[in-house]
Motif scaffolding. Structure first.
Motif, PDB file in Angstrom:
ATOM      1  N   ILE A  69       6.886 -10.926   2.109  1.00 24.89           N
ATOM      2  CA  ILE A  69       7.785 -10.290   1.675  1.00 24.89           C
ATOM      3  C   ILE A  69       8.356  -9.795   0.207  1.00 24.89           C
ATOM      4  N   LEU A  70       7.825 -10.627  -0.755  1.00 24.10           N
ATOM      5  CA  LEU A  70       8.091 -10.284  -1.924  1.00 24.10           C
ATOM      6  C   LEU A  70       7.016 -10.228  -2.909  1.00 24.10           C
ATOM      7  N   LEU A  71       6.239 -11.013  -3.193  1.00 24.36           N
ATOM      8  CA  LEU A  71       5.247 -11.381  -4.391  1.00 24.36           C
ATOM      9  C   LEU A  71       4.136 -10.327  -4.370  1.00 24.36           C
ATOM     10  N   TYR A  72       3.441 -10.254  -3.116  1.00 26.19           N
ATOM     11  CA  TYR A  72       2.365  -9.212  -2.764  1.00 26.19           C
ATOM     12  C   TYR A  72       2.774  -7.815  -3.088  1.00 26.19           C
ATOM     13  N   LYS A  87      -5.209   8.513 -15.969  1.00 26.00           N
ATOM     14  CA  LYS A  87      -5.716   9.233 -14.965  1.00 26.00           C
ATOM     15  C   LYS A  87      -6.193   8.702 -13.776  1.00 26.00           C
ATOM     16  N   GLU A  88      -7.074   7.638 -14.239  1.00 26.35           N
ATOM     17  CA  GLU A  88      -7.747   6.794 -13.004  1.00 26.35           C
ATOM     18  C   GLU A  88      -6.819   5.987 -12.429  1.00 26.35           C
ATOM     19  N   LYS A  89      -6.455   6.099 -11.145  1.00 24.63           N
ATOM     20  CA  LYS A  89      -5.609   5.111 -10.146  1.00 24.63           C
ATOM     21  C   LYS A  89      -6.459   4.294  -9.313  1.00 24.63           C
ATOM     22  N   LEU A  90      -6.266   3.048  -9.614  1.00 19.15           N
ATOM     23  CA  LEU A  90      -7.084   2.091  -8.892  1.00 19.15           C
ATOM     24  C   LEU A  90      -6.026   0.690  -8.216  1.00 19.15           C
ATOM     25  N   ASN A  91      -4.772   1.434  -8.080  1.00 21.56           N
ATOM     26  CA  ASN A  91      -3.987   0.519  -7.325  1.00 21.56           C
ATOM     27  C   ASN A  91      -3.841   0.712  -5.767  1.00 21.56           C
ATOM     28  N   VAL A  92      -3.174  -0.086  -4.864  1.00 17.06           N
ATOM     29  CA  VAL A  92      -3.006  -0.056  -3.658  1.00 17.06           C
ATOM     30  C   VAL A  92      -2.361   1.328  -3.033  1.00 17.06           C
ATOM     31  N   PHE A  93      -1.305   1.610  -3.761  1.00 17.11           N
ATOM     32  CA  PHE A  93      -0.116   2.610  -3.342  1.00 17.11           C
ATOM     33  C   PHE A  93      -0.860   3.934  -3.620  1.00 17.11           C
ATOM     34  N   SER A  94      -1.726   4.204  -4.797  1.00 15.77           N
ATOM     35  CA  SER A  94      -2.082   5.617  -5.062  1.00 15.77           C
ATOM     36  C   SER A  94      -3.322   5.590  -4.151  1.00 15.77           C
ATOM     37  N   GLN A  98      -3.693   8.701  -0.932  1.00 15.91           N
ATOM     38  CA  GLN A  98      -4.771   9.651  -0.715  1.00 15.91           C
ATOM     39  C   GLN A  98      -5.191   9.980   0.724  1.00 15.91           C
ATOM     40  N   TYR A  99      -4.886   8.976   1.559  1.00 14.52           N
ATOM     41  CA  TYR A  99      -4.953   9.014   2.954  1.00 14.52           C
ATOM     42  C   TYR A  99      -3.534   9.162   3.689  1.00 14.52           C
ATOM     43  N   LYS A 100      -2.427   9.565   2.857  1.00 12.94           N
ATOM     44  CA  LYS A 100      -0.979   9.762   3.707  1.00 12.94           C
ATOM     45  C   LYS A 100      -0.629   8.574   4.346  1.00 12.94           C
ATOM     46  N   ILE A 101      -1.068   7.344   3.785  1.00 11.11           N
ATOM     47  CA  ILE A 101      -0.525   6.088   4.370  1.00 11.11           C
ATOM     48  C   ILE A 101       0.644   6.004   4.001  1.00 11.11           C
ATOM     49  N   PRO A 102       1.806   5.726   4.798  1.00 15.12           N
ATOM     50  CA  PRO A 102       3.145   5.257   4.200  1.00 15.12           C
ATOM     51  C   PRO A 102       3.267   3.956   3.318  1.00 15.12           C
ATOM     52  N   VAL A 103       4.036   3.943   2.315  1.00 15.83           N
ATOM     53  CA  VAL A 103       3.916   3.017   1.269  1.00 15.83           C
ATOM     54  C   VAL A 103       4.119   1.555   2.106  1.00 15.83           C
ATOM     55  N   LEU A 104       4.992   1.636   2.841  1.00 14.64           N
ATOM     56  CA  LEU A 104       5.283   0.462   3.808  1.00 14.64           C
ATOM     57  C   LEU A 104       4.171  -0.230   4.478  1.00 14.64           C
ATOM     58  N   SER A 106       0.942   0.475   3.767  1.00 12.87           N
ATOM     59  CA  SER A 106      -0.169   0.517   2.783  1.00 12.87           C
ATOM     60  C   SER A 106      -0.698  -0.885   2.804  1.00 12.87           C
ATOM     61  N   ARG A 107      -0.178  -2.109   2.787  1.00 17.47           N
ATOM     62  CA  ARG A 107      -0.696  -3.300   2.766  1.00 17.47           C
ATOM     63  C   ARG A 107      -1.507  -3.637   4.126  1.00 17.47           C
ATOM     64  N   ILE A 108      -0.910  -3.223   5.183  1.00 20.92           N
ATOM     65  CA  ILE A 108      -1.761  -3.531   6.551  1.00 20.92           C
ATOM     66  C   ILE A 108      -3.068  -2.601   6.458  1.00 20.92           C
ATOM     67  N   PHE A 109      -2.944  -1.238   6.359  1.00 25.65           N
ATOM     68  CA  PHE A 109      -4.337  -0.773   6.244  1.00 25.65           C
ATOM     69  C   PHE A 109      -5.451  -1.033   5.332  1.00 25.65           C
ATOM     70  N   TYR A 110      -4.707  -1.193   4.067  1.00 24.16           N
ATOM     71  CA  TYR A 110      -5.762  -1.617   2.865  1.00 24.16           C
ATOM     72  C   TYR A 110      -6.344  -3.008   3.239  1.00 24.16           C
ATOM     73  N   ASN A 111      -5.696  -4.087   3.844  1.00 19.19           N
ATOM     74  CA  ASN A 111      -6.236  -5.001   4.319  1.00 19.19           C
ATOM     75  C   ASN A 111      -7.482  -4.934   5.440  1.00 19.19           C
ATOM     76  N   TYR A 112      -7.053  -3.871   6.246  1.00 19.40           N
ATOM     77  CA  TYR A 112      -7.898  -3.508   7.342  1.00 19.40           C
ATOM     78  C   TYR A 112      -9.287  -2.804   6.574  1.00 19.40           C
ATOM     79  N   LEU A 113      -9.086  -2.047   5.904  1.00 19.45           N
ATOM     80  CA  LEU A 113     -10.084  -1.340   5.183  1.00 19.45           C
ATOM     81  C   LEU A 113     -11.032  -2.554   4.473  1.00 19.45           C
TER      82      LEU A 113
END
Length: 216
Positions: A69-72, A87-94, A98-104, A106-113
């Protein structure tokens, strides 16, 4: 009962005991007169069981409530803010943007990848690194709990509790820094070492039908 124990990984068991015993040590340090008689009455086995139970509670609260809910999310935001001028973006949101994943989401799909694209060897290394980060976060949580326990419950002021608070802040900050660096390593692999078309296909399998933006 045996089925439940089989599903518990050694890693989780260690975390449960670690959290419980760390909390117990804090209680002994600051409230020895009340805690030691209780330990003596319980005995070694029952004390260990209590530590395991309390530690499991603390870990569950950390992992699935405070963390999810908070920390991650706080780590994601801090990482995103740090990289705004660069210029270089290596964070989860950015990366997920790029794949037009909604911010909320992003964590679910990032972990899936992460689970889908890294090799077993890489995933094992990354999971081990994240386990160490979890231990740092868990340690800071226990220290914060001990600090507030001393401040709110004990009537005798104890200046040593200040050092517990400082230690908790330092460990938490260190965990966040290491966590951000770990995300940079993972996203660099996904961004530069993975086939973008495969990422798109992978996302389509779970219901994301957007193509990435042209500029990355």
């Amino acid at each position: 009962m045996n089925d439940v124990l089989k599903r518990l990984s050694i890693d989780k068991v260690v975390r449960y005991f670690y959290a419980g015993f760390l909390f117990l040590i804090g209680l002994i340090i600051f409230n020895k007169s009340e805690v030691l008689p209780i330990i003596k009455e319980l005995g070694a086995v029952n004390t260990a069981i209590c530590c395991f139970t309390v530690g499991a509670f603390f870990y569950t609260i950390y992992r699935y409530v405070i963390g999810e809910i908070l920390l991650y999310w706080l780590v994601y935001v801090i990482h995103w803010l740090i990289e705004l001028p660069f210029k270089e973006k290596l964070n989860v949101f950015s990366f997920m943007k790029q794949y037009k994943i909604p911010v909320l989401k992003s964590r679910i799909f990032y972990n899936y990848l992460r689970r889908s694209f890294f090799s077993d060897e890489d995933r094992e290394k990354l999971d081990y690194a994240h386990s160490e980060i979890h231990m740092m976060y868990l340690t800071s949580l226990i220290l914060f709990i001990i600090y507030f326990y001393v401040k709110c419950y004990l009537t005798i002021a104890n200046n040593s509790s200040f050092y517990v608070f400082v230690s908790a802040c330092v460990i938490l900050s260190s965990g966040i820094i290491i966590d951000i660096q770990q995300h940079r390593i993972e996203i660099r692999k996904l961004k530069y070492e993975s086939d973008k078309e495969k990422i798109i296909d992978c996302l389509r399998k779970i219901g994301i039908n957007y193509a990435p933006q042209q500029k990355i």
